[in-house]
Design a protein around this motif. Structure first.
Motif, PDB file in Angstrom:
ATOM      1  N   LYS A  17     -67.672 -58.998 -55.667  1.00 23.39           N
ATOM      2  CA  LYS A  17     -68.946 -59.688 -55.812  1.00 23.39           C
ATOM      3  C   LYS A  17     -68.720 -61.183 -55.632  1.00 23.39           C
ATOM      4  N   VAL A  18     -69.646 -61.836 -54.937  1.00 26.28           N
ATOM      5  CA  VAL A  18     -69.627 -63.293 -54.806  1.00 26.28           C
ATOM      6  C   VAL A  18     -71.055 -63.784 -55.022  1.00 26.28           C
ATOM      7  N   THR A  19     -71.201 -65.078 -55.158  1.00 23.70           N
ATOM      8  CA  THR A  19     -72.531 -65.646 -55.356  1.00 23.70           C
ATOM      9  C   THR A  19     -72.765 -66.798 -54.393  1.00 23.70           C
ATOM     10  N   GLY A  20     -74.017 -67.013 -54.081  1.00 25.31           N
ATOM     11  CA  GLY A  20     -74.427 -68.127 -53.245  1.00 25.31           C
ATOM     12  C   GLY A  20     -75.782 -68.631 -53.710  1.00 25.31           C
ATOM     13  N   ARG A  21     -76.417 -69.419 -52.852  1.00 26.59           N
ATOM     14  CA  ARG A  21     -77.707 -70.000 -53.217  1.00 26.59           C
ATOM     15  C   ARG A  21     -78.591 -70.110 -51.981  1.00 26.59           C
ATOM     16  N   VAL A  22     -79.886 -69.951 -52.177  1.00 30.51           N
ATOM     17  CA  VAL A  22     -80.843 -70.147 -51.094  1.00 30.51           C
ATOM     18  C   VAL A  22     -80.980 -71.637 -50.797  1.00 30.51           C
ATOM     19  N   ARG A  23     -80.937 -72.003 -49.528  1.00 33.58           N
ATOM     20  CA  ARG A  23     -81.150 -73.385 -49.125  1.00 33.58           C
ATOM     21  C   ARG A  23     -82.411 -73.569 -48.301  1.00 33.58           C
ATOM     22  N   GLY A  24     -83.046 -72.471 -47.912  1.00 35.71           N
ATOM     23  CA  GLY A  24     -84.289 -72.589 -47.160  1.00 35.71           C
ATOM     24  C   GLY A  24     -84.889 -71.228 -46.877  1.00 35.71           C
ATOM     25  N   GLY A 112     -72.835 -71.388 -49.640  1.00 39.48           N
ATOM     26  CA  GLY A 112     -71.795 -71.038 -50.593  1.00 39.48           C
ATOM     27  C   GLY A 112     -71.210 -69.655 -50.446  1.00 39.48           C
ATOM     28  N   ILE A 113     -71.548 -68.937 -49.363  1.00 36.87           N
ATOM     29  CA  ILE A 113     -71.004 -67.605 -49.124  1.00 36.87           C
ATOM     30  C   ILE A 113     -70.070 -67.705 -47.920  1.00 36.87           C
ATOM     31  N   ALA A 187     -87.189 -70.509 -53.031  1.00 38.10           N
ATOM     32  CA  ALA A 187     -86.283 -71.539 -52.539  1.00 38.10           C
ATOM     33  C   ALA A 187     -85.261 -71.971 -53.578  1.00 38.10           C
ATOM     34  N   SER A 188     -85.506 -71.678 -54.848  1.00 39.53           N
ATOM     35  CA  SER A 188     -84.588 -72.064 -55.920  1.00 39.53           C
ATOM     36  C   SER A 188     -83.632 -70.944 -56.316  1.00 39.53           C
ATOM     37  N   ASP A 189     -83.689 -69.811 -55.635  1.00 38.31           N
ATOM     38  CA  ASP A 189     -82.930 -68.621 -56.050  1.00 38.31           C
ATOM     39  C   ASP A 189     -81.423 -68.768 -55.880  1.00 38.31           C
ATOM     40  N   LYS A 190     -80.697 -68.171 -56.823  1.00 41.32           N
ATOM     41  CA  LYS A 190     -79.297 -67.844 -56.607  1.00 41.32           C
ATOM     42  C   LYS A 190     -79.255 -66.462 -55.959  1.00 41.32           C
ATOM     43  N   VAL A 191     -78.175 -66.190 -55.238  1.00 38.49           N
ATOM     44  CA  VAL A 191     -78.027 -64.914 -54.548  1.00 38.49           C
ATOM     45  C   VAL A 191     -76.722 -64.262 -55.003  1.00 38.49           C
ATOM     46  N   ALA A 192     -76.839 -63.073 -55.565  1.00 38.84           N
ATOM     47  CA  ALA A 192     -75.658 -62.285 -55.930  1.00 38.84           C
ATOM     48  C   ALA A 192     -75.348 -61.345 -54.777  1.00 38.84           C
ATOM     49  N   VAL A 193     -74.113 -61.378 -54.303  1.00 41.43           N
ATOM     50  CA  VAL A 193     -73.703 -60.605 -53.133  1.00 41.43           C
ATOM     51  C   VAL A 193     -72.734 -59.514 -53.569  1.00 41.43           C
ATOM     52  N   ARG A 194     -73.096 -58.276 -53.281  1.00 38.08           N
ATOM     53  CA  ARG A 194     -72.222 -57.142 -53.602  1.00 38.08           C
ATOM     54  C   ARG A 194     -71.654 -56.597 -52.298  1.00 38.08           C
ATOM     55  N   ILE A 195     -70.347 -56.767 -52.114  1.00 35.66           N
ATOM     56  CA  ILE A 195     -69.656 -56.308 -50.910  1.00 35.66           C
ATOM     57  C   ILE A 195     -68.993 -54.976 -51.235  1.00 35.66           C
ATOM     58  N   LEU A 196     -69.352 -53.941 -50.509  1.00 35.74           N
ATOM     59  CA  LEU A 196     -68.832 -52.612 -50.769  1.00 35.74           C
ATOM     60  C   LEU A 196     -67.375 -52.487 -50.329  1.00 35.74           C
ATOM     61  N   GLU A 197     -66.687 -51.498 -50.865  1.00 39.04           N
ATOM     62  CA  GLU A 197     -65.321 -51.224 -50.432  1.00 39.04           C
ATOM     63  C   GLU A 197     -65.300 -50.997 -48.921  1.00 39.04           C
ATOM     64  N   GLN A 198     -64.287 -51.547 -48.276  1.00 36.27           N
ATOM     65  CA  GLN A 198     -64.184 -51.428 -46.828  1.00 36.27           C
ATOM     66  C   GLN A 198     -62.917 -50.681 -46.441  1.00 36.27           C
ATOM     67  N   ILE A 199     -63.076 -49.738 -45.539  1.00 34.00           N
ATOM     68  CA  ILE A 199     -61.943 -49.061 -44.907  1.00 34.00           C
ATOM     69  C   ILE A 199     -62.078 -49.311 -43.411  1.00 34.00           C
ATOM     70  N   CYS A 200     -61.180 -50.103 -42.880  1.00 36.04           N
ATOM     71  CA  CYS A 200     -61.253 -50.415 -41.444  1.00 36.04           C
ATOM     72  C   CYS A 200     -60.960 -49.149 -40.650  1.00 36.04           C
ATOM     73  N   TYR A 201     -61.863 -48.797 -39.759  1.00 40.49           N
ATOM     74  CA  TYR A 201     -61.682 -47.608 -38.930  1.00 40.49           C
ATOM     75  C   TYR A 201     -60.709 -47.914 -37.813  1.00 40.49           C
ATOM     76  N   ALA A 202     -59.479 -47.417 -37.958  1.00 43.47           N
ATOM     77  CA  ALA A 202     -58.445 -47.673 -36.957  1.00 43.47           C
ATOM     78  C   ALA A 202     -57.577 -46.428 -36.781  1.00 43.47           C
ATOM     79  N   PRO A 203     -58.141 -45.378 -36.184  1.00 44.64           N
ATOM     80  CA  PRO A 203     -57.390 -44.125 -36.041  1.00 44.64           C
ATOM     81  C   PRO A 203     -56.240 -44.258 -35.049  1.00 44.64           C
ATOM     82  N   ASP A 204     -55.283 -43.389 -35.210  1.00 45.36           N
ATOM     83  CA  ASP A 204     -54.162 -43.330 -34.267  1.00 45.36           C
ATOM     84  C   ASP A 204     -54.576 -42.436 -33.102  1.00 45.36           C
ATOM     85  N   TRP A 205     -55.105 -43.057 -32.034  1.00 41.11           N
ATOM     86  CA  TRP A 205     -55.641 -42.288 -30.919  1.00 41.11           C
ATOM     87  C   TRP A 205     -54.545 -41.549 -30.138  1.00 41.11           C
TER      88      TRP A 205
END
Length: 207
Positions: A17-24, A112-113, A187-205
């Motif tokens: 999780k990270v946080t940012g802010r609205v600027r416009g 801020g993100i 315009a005054s909001d903070k933004v909470a960012v939820r980044i999901l678990e990532q598994i990079c798709y890189a199969p052995d072709w």
């Protein structure tokens, strides 16, 4: 016990999780994508109420070559978002003092993100005023937005500047997204960012 991920050929990145802010905040209330600044956005599941891109569906275009142009598909591009930091980087790369978010049709500018454009599809943004957005993935820059910039600054060669924008804005153009939970963004909001678990798709072709 062998970990399930021992045999994965890609890379695993934990959720965070990270946080940012609205600027416009901006709305395209006219007949094209150019936006105007507002203090608040009111959204339902069709996107920003009163916006040019509002709607649960849209027509497929050049971004969806697997469909015949004009095919009705789900509108996963209800909103356009960009970060202040990346907008400044694009302007600097183009040798411009500034690029106004309105010129390229931005609806929300955040701050801020880190590496906002590179957030994975599925990332969820929670705004203090109640709105929740789900990001669809990076927004590829196009010559239409570049031409808009050229027209607003009075460039002598619109075609050259439009192409420069496409090059300068690669991986910096921000994100598109859609409304997951209806509500408002202020315009005054903070933004909470939820980044999901990532598994990079890189199969052995070669296997």
């Amino acid at each position: 016990m062998t970990d399930l991920f021992d045999n994965i050929h890609g890379k695993r990145i934990a959720a965070r999780k990270v946080t940012g802010r609205v600027r416009g905040l901006y709305i395209a209330s006219g007949q094209d994508f150019v936006t105007q600044a507002v203090d608040k956005l009111h959204c339902d599941h069709g996107g920003i109420i009163g916006d040019h891109h509002y709607g649960m569906t849209r027509r497929a275009g050049g971004r969806e070559p697997w469909y015949q142009r004009g095919t009705v598909i789900r509108n996963d591009r209800e909103l356009s978002l960009i970060s202040l930091e990346e907008l400044e980087k694009i302007a600097a790369a183009m040798g411009l003092d500034a690029i106004r978010p309105e010129w390229i049709g931005a609806n929300i500018v955040v701050e801020g993100i880190a590496d906002f454009t590179l957030l994975p599809a599925g990332t969820v943004l929670f705004f203090d005023s109640g709105l929740t957005l789900k990001l669809n993935g990076l927004n590829a820059p196009c010559k239409i937005a570049g031409t808009s910039i050229a027209q607003h600054i009075g460039a002598q060669n619109e075609a050259v500047l439009a192409l420069n924008f496409v090059k300068a804005a690669k991986y910096l153009r921000g994100q598109t997204g859609w409304v997951e939970r209806t509500g408002a963004a202020a315009a005054s909001d903070k933004v909470a960012v939820r980044i999901l678990e990532q598994i990079c798709y890189a199969p052995d072709w070669s296997a």
